[in-house]
Design a protein around this motif. Sequence first.
Motif, short mmCIF file in Angstrom:
data_model
loop_
_atom_site.label_atom_id
_atom_site.label_comp_id
_atom_site.label_asym_id
_atom_site.label_seq_id
_atom_site.Cartn_x
_atom_site.Cartn_y
_atom_site.Cartn_z
N THR A 98 3.49 69.54 -21.94
CA THR A 98 2.28 68.56 -21.85
C THR A 98 2.73 67.12 -21.56
N LYS A 99 3.94 66.71 -21.86
CA LYS A 99 4.25 65.48 -21.74
C LYS A 99 5.93 65.25 -22.07
N ARG A 100 6.41 64.60 -21.48
CA ARG A 100 8.09 64.21 -21.58
C ARG A 100 8.21 62.85 -20.98
N ASN A 101 9.01 62.07 -21.83
CA ASN A 101 9.41 60.69 -21.59
C ASN A 101 10.24 60.20 -22.46
N TYR A 102 11.02 59.04 -22.61
CA TYR A 102 11.81 58.54 -23.33
C TYR A 102 10.97 57.69 -24.48
N LEU A 103 11.65 57.89 -25.77
CA LEU A 103 10.87 57.37 -26.96
C LEU A 103 12.02 56.71 -27.56
N LEU A 104 11.93 55.52 -28.35
CA LEU A 104 12.97 55.18 -29.35
C LEU A 104 12.57 55.59 -30.56
N ARG A 105 13.54 56.06 -31.35
CA ARG A 105 13.43 56.73 -32.58
C ARG A 105 14.22 55.96 -33.70
N LEU A 106 13.56 55.75 -34.65
CA LEU A 106 14.47 54.86 -35.89
C LEU A 106 15.28 56.01 -36.50
N GLU A 107 16.51 55.68 -36.51
CA GLU A 107 17.66 56.68 -37.19
C GLU A 107 17.69 56.06 -38.77
N ASN A 108 17.42 57.05 -39.60
CA ASN A 108 17.41 56.49 -41.06
C ASN A 108 18.98 56.36 -41.72
N VAL A 109 19.89 56.94 -40.98
CA VAL A 109 21.12 56.72 -41.18
C VAL A 109 21.44 55.25 -41.32
N ASP A 110 21.45 54.34 -40.06
CA ASP A 110 21.88 53.05 -40.15
C ASP A 110 20.75 52.26 -39.59
N ASP A 111 19.54 52.71 -39.60
CA ASP A 111 18.46 51.78 -39.22
C ASP A 111 18.49 51.34 -38.02
N LYS A 112 19.20 52.02 -37.05
CA LYS A 112 19.12 51.62 -35.64
C LYS A 112 17.92 52.53 -34.84
N TRP A 113 17.54 51.90 -33.79
CA TRP A 113 16.74 52.47 -33.05
C TRP A 113 17.44 53.10 -31.86
N LEU A 114 17.14 54.22 -31.45
CA LEU A 114 17.96 55.26 -30.58
C LEU A 114 17.07 55.59 -29.54
N LYS A 115 17.49 55.73 -28.21
CA LYS A 115 16.60 56.17 -27.19
C LYS A 115 16.82 57.54 -26.78
N HIS A 116 15.90 58.42 -27.14
CA HIS A 116 16.00 59.81 -26.81
C HIS A 116 15.07 60.33 -25.89
N TRP A 117 15.13 61.46 -25.18
CA TRP A 117 14.18 62.30 -24.31
C TRP A 117 13.25 63.10 -25.22
N PHE A 118 11.92 62.78 -25.18
CA PHE A 118 11.11 63.76 -25.87
C PHE A 118 10.33 64.58 -25.12
N VAL A 119 10.18 65.91 -25.26
CA VAL A 119 9.56 66.82 -24.54
C VAL A 119 8.46 67.60 -25.32
N LEU A 120 7.17 67.40 -25.16
CA LEU A 120 5.97 68.12 -25.79
C LEU A 120 5.78 69.56 -25.08
N ARG A 121 6.02 70.53 -25.90
CA ARG A 121 5.68 71.93 -25.46
C ARG A 121 5.08 72.47 -26.89
N ARG A 122 3.69 72.59 -26.86
CA ARG A 122 3.15 73.01 -27.90
C ARG A 122 3.67 74.48 -28.46
N PRO A 123 3.85 74.49 -29.71
CA PRO A 123 3.59 73.70 -30.78
C PRO A 123 4.79 72.84 -31.31
N PHE A 124 5.59 72.36 -30.25
CA PHE A 124 6.81 71.56 -30.72
C PHE A 124 6.87 70.38 -29.86
N ILE A 125 7.60 69.40 -30.32
CA ILE A 125 8.31 68.37 -29.55
C ILE A 125 9.73 68.77 -29.86
N ILE A 126 10.22 68.69 -28.60
CA ILE A 126 11.83 69.02 -28.65
C ILE A 126 12.26 67.57 -28.23
#
Length: 136
Positions: free
Chosen positions: A29-57
Amino acid sequence: MKSISSSNSCSKLKFIADIQQLYPSDTVTKRNYLLRLENVDDKWLKHWFVLRRPFIIIYEDSSETEELGVLNLTSVRVDYKPDLEEMLQRKYTFAIYTSNNSYLLQANDFEDMKDWISKIDQFYPIKKLESDTALS
């Protein structure tokens, strides 16, 4: 009339698990880079997100070889709050809430954020999102 002791009635109880295996759709359905806040060290990391229902991988990068995580979207809540952007001092930030975790994500721009939100939750009030951002 026969009385049943509580210990006897408990031994007759049976629980049956209802397990369902879910498979991601073949349709992306959609794929793109998003930044995600990592709780471990409060850093924003860039990852590739793929929306394939019913999941985001979530993958390390766009090669989609190293899977970092999977979000089951069957019972999530998506939220956008201008106050959250202000607090984090980051624009285009939205949240996904699952039953046991929350994920803060940052899109590239407003249109990308709006597209992610509307594709994750098809009933999200996009008009409200547009008016919220116009006010901030």
